[in-house]
Write an enzyme that holds these catalytic residues in place. Structure first.
Site, PDB file in Angstrom:
ATOM      1  CG  ASP A 287      -2.057  -0.894   1.234  1.00 21.19           C
ATOM      2  OD1 ASP A 287      -2.363  -1.450   0.164  1.00 21.19           O
ATOM      3  OD2 ASP A 287      -2.693  -1.063   2.301  1.00 21.19           O
TER       4      ASP A 287
ATOM      5  NE  ARG B  47      -4.865  -1.547  -4.200  1.00 22.78           N
ATOM      6  CZ  ARG B  47      -4.431  -1.859  -2.977  1.00 22.78           C
ATOM      7  NH1 ARG B  47      -3.951  -0.925  -2.174  1.00 22.78           N
ATOM      8  NH2 ARG B  47      -4.449  -3.098  -2.556  1.00 22.78           N
TER       9      ARG B  47
HETATM   10  P1  FAD Z   1     -14.140   9.756  -4.362  1.00 21.86           P
HETATM   11  O1  FAD Z   1     -14.190  10.929  -5.285  1.00 21.86           O
HETATM   12  O2  FAD Z   1     -13.552   9.955  -2.999  1.00 21.86           O
HETATM   13  O3  FAD Z   1     -15.566   9.120  -4.201  1.00 21.86           O
HETATM   14  C1  FAD Z   1     -16.415   8.866  -5.289  1.00 21.86           C
HETATM   15  C2  FAD Z   1     -17.703   8.240  -4.794  1.00 21.86           C
HETATM   16  O4  FAD Z   1     -17.413   6.957  -4.228  1.00 21.86           O
HETATM   17  C3  FAD Z   1     -18.390   8.983  -3.654  1.00 21.86           C
HETATM   18  O5  FAD Z   1     -19.222   9.988  -4.133  1.00 21.86           O
HETATM   19  C4  FAD Z   1     -19.141   7.850  -2.967  1.00 21.86           C
HETATM   20  O6  FAD Z   1     -20.300   7.534  -3.695  1.00 21.86           O
HETATM   21  C5  FAD Z   1     -18.197   6.706  -3.080  1.00 21.86           C
HETATM   22  N1  FAD Z   1     -17.296   6.615  -1.901  1.00 21.86           N
HETATM   23  C6  FAD Z   1     -15.981   6.912  -1.863  1.00 21.86           C
HETATM   24  N2  FAD Z   1     -15.472   6.693  -0.635  1.00 21.86           N
HETATM   25  C7  FAD Z   1     -16.496   6.270   0.117  1.00 21.86           C
HETATM   26  C8  FAD Z   1     -16.612   5.880   1.477  1.00 21.86           C
HETATM   27  N3  FAD Z   1     -15.566   5.894   2.302  1.00 21.86           N
HETATM   28  N4  FAD Z   1     -17.831   5.498   1.927  1.00 21.86           N
HETATM   29  C9  FAD Z   1     -18.896   5.455   1.090  1.00 21.86           C
HETATM   30  N5  FAD Z   1     -18.845   5.816  -0.195  1.00 21.86           N
HETATM   31  C10 FAD Z   1     -17.667   6.210  -0.685  1.00 21.86           C
HETATM   32  N6  FAD Z   1      -5.380   5.250  -0.641  1.00 21.86           N
HETATM   33  C11 FAD Z   1      -4.053   5.436  -0.391  1.00 21.86           C
HETATM   34  O7  FAD Z   1      -3.633   6.579  -0.160  1.00 21.86           O
HETATM   35  N7  FAD Z   1      -3.192   4.386  -0.393  1.00 21.86           N
HETATM   36  C12 FAD Z   1      -3.585   3.122  -0.686  1.00 21.86           C
HETATM   37  O8  FAD Z   1      -2.754   2.204  -0.688  1.00 21.86           O
HETATM   38  C13 FAD Z   1      -4.964   2.902  -0.992  1.00 21.86           C
HETATM   39  N8  FAD Z   1      -5.437   1.683  -1.305  1.00 21.86           N
HETATM   40  C14 FAD Z   1      -6.738   1.547  -1.725  1.00 21.86           C
HETATM   41  C15 FAD Z   1      -7.189   0.301  -2.163  1.00 21.86           C
HETATM   42  C16 FAD Z   1      -8.453   0.181  -2.702  1.00 21.86           C
HETATM   43  C17 FAD Z   1      -8.912  -1.167  -3.212  1.00 21.86           C
HETATM   44  C18 FAD Z   1      -9.313   1.315  -2.775  1.00 21.86           C
HETATM   45  C19 FAD Z   1     -10.669   1.215  -3.391  1.00 21.86           C
HETATM   46  C20 FAD Z   1      -8.893   2.513  -2.284  1.00 21.86           C
HETATM   47  C21 FAD Z   1      -7.618   2.661  -1.743  1.00 21.86           C
HETATM   48  N9  FAD Z   1      -7.166   3.869  -1.245  1.00 21.86           N
HETATM   49  C22 FAD Z   1      -5.841   4.030  -0.946  1.00 21.86           C
HETATM   50  C23 FAD Z   1      -8.133   4.958  -0.960  1.00 21.86           C
HETATM   51  C24 FAD Z   1      -8.263   5.918  -2.131  1.00 21.86           C
HETATM   52  O9  FAD Z   1      -7.065   6.662  -2.270  1.00 21.86           O
HETATM   53  C25 FAD Z   1      -9.426   6.898  -1.915  1.00 21.86           C
HETATM   54  O10 FAD Z   1      -9.224   7.620  -0.740  1.00 21.86           O
HETATM   55  C26 FAD Z   1     -10.793   6.236  -1.844  1.00 21.86           C
HETATM   56  O11 FAD Z   1     -10.879   5.137  -2.696  1.00 21.86           O
HETATM   57  C27 FAD Z   1     -11.898   7.220  -2.259  1.00 21.86           C
HETATM   58  O12 FAD Z   1     -11.691   7.649  -3.570  1.00 21.86           O
HETATM   59  P2  FAD Z   1     -12.676   7.283  -4.803  1.00 21.86           P
HETATM   60  O13 FAD Z   1     -11.796   6.979  -5.963  1.00 21.86           O
HETATM   61  O14 FAD Z   1     -13.595   6.209  -4.412  1.00 21.86           O
HETATM   62  O15 FAD Z   1     -13.373   8.624  -5.178  1.00 21.86           O
END
Ligand code: FAD
Length: 281
Positions: A105, A158
């Site tokens: 990560d 990723r």
């Molecule tokens: P956003 O613009 O934040 O959200 C888009 C839409 O998704 C929102 O309107 C909502 O409908 C939905 N959504 C998003 N988050 C949530 C929530 N928490 N609860 C409910 N609905 C939600 N980040 C790192 O910095 N390092 C990592 O190693 C890392 N690994 C990850 C691994 C995976 C499999 C995923 C999915 C995410 C990971 N992340 C990591 C987190 C990532 O960086 C984002 O903070 C997170 O995924 C929210 O971004 P989004 O792309 O979903 O878009």
């Protein structure tokens, strides 16, 4: 409310969640929660949980891999990161033997370069190729260059938007710029022949990836969408029904608090939901 985002406290809870998800045609990546350990013994205890997970994944034939944080493996404990390097190297050896994969990560930007250096060093060992990968965050200005370097060496990525609070000196402050960069980087990844993960719940990002794959005639099994446990289950199921590969990140363990707080911060509606439930109880 944490149980909405965290699969449970024990290894068995996580394996049960992975099995149930697999029943819906979804793979998983298992994450034993914890970060920034302060002693070598703590780091080794964290790694031991991962060794048990890798054994269980192999024994049960699960469609699963593991995600680890370097600060949980002792990254902060020596300036050369020798402890974390040795612990993660053992985990990757174990993943090779178990026929699975270790995803490192990405944490805050103070760790970006060291994380990239460590993963590149591990991946340089020929037996490890295809068994260790990294995460790149679209909010960082540097990410296109990092992707070029990493994919040039065959390292699987990723892509996510990024979950830490970063200063404007290193990261796009505006969501619209992060989103635009996410789409550019998705295309950059899909243009390689490596198997990457597009990690997002954002329907606009998902749609852009689908469209790019369609117009460029890229096989839809050449990559996977990744989402977090408990988030947008409807979208996860819809993508599986459309024939895309989907993997869910399954976090578990007692140290759920920082992870949970990042999930709340991402979406104000989650805080409202939590407040309402607290008032009710
Ligand atoms: P956003 O613009 O934040 O959200 C888009 C839409 O998704 C929102 O309107 C909502 O409908 C939905 N959504 C998003 N988050 C949530 C929530 N928490 N609860 C409910 N609905 C939600 N980040 C790192 O910095 N390092 C990592 O190693 C890392 N690994 C990850 C691994 C995976 C499999 C995923 C999915 C995410 C990971 N992340 C990591 C987190 C990532 O960086 C984002 O903070 C997170 O995924 C929210 O971004 P989004 O792309 O979903 O878009």
């Amino acid at each position: 409310m944490s149980s909405r985002f965290v699969a449970g406290m024990t290894i068995e809870d996580a394996l049960r969640a992975a099995e149930s998800i697999q029943g819906q045609g979804i793979a998983s990546t298992l994450d034993s929660l914890g970060e920034n350990v302060t002693t070598p013994a703590e780091a080794q205890r964290s790694a031991d949980i991962y060794h048990r997970l890798l054994d269980a994944i192999q024994a049960r034939g699960l469609k699963a891999n593991v995600s680890v944080k370097l600060t949980q493996m002792g990254m902060d404990l020596d300036p050369e990161h020798s402890l974390a390097r040795s612990i993660v190297s053992d985990l990757v050896d174990h993943a090779v033997a178990a026929g699975t994969f270790v995803r490192v990560d990405m944490e805050g930007s103070e760790y970006t370069q060291a994380t990239i250096d460590l993963v590149r060093a591990l991946h340089a060992k020929p037996e490890n190729r295809g068994h260790v990968g990294i995460v790149i965050q679209a909010y960082l200005y540097r990410s296109a260059q990092d992707i070029a370097t990493l994919t040039g060496e065959g390292i699987r990525i990723r892509l996510c938007k990024g979950a830490y609070k970063e200063p404007p000196a290193v990261a796009f402050p505006e969501k619209k710029d992060v989103d635009a960069n996410f789409i550019r980087l998705t295309e950059q990844l899909l243009d390689t022949s490596l198997y990457h993960g597009i990690a997002t719940h954002d329907e606009a990002m998902v749609a852009a990836a689908k469209e790019y794959v369609r117009t460029k005639n890229i096989d839809r099994h050449q990559f996977e969408f990744q989402m977090l446990y408990g988030v947008r289950r409807d979208l996860q199921r819809a993508l599986v029904a459309e024939g895309y590969n989907v993997r869910v990140y399954v976090p578990f363990g007692a140290e759920w608090y920082p992870y949970f707080m990042r999930r709340l911060a991402e979406r104000p509606a989650n805080v409202l939901f939590l407040a309402k439930n607290m008032l009710r109880s």
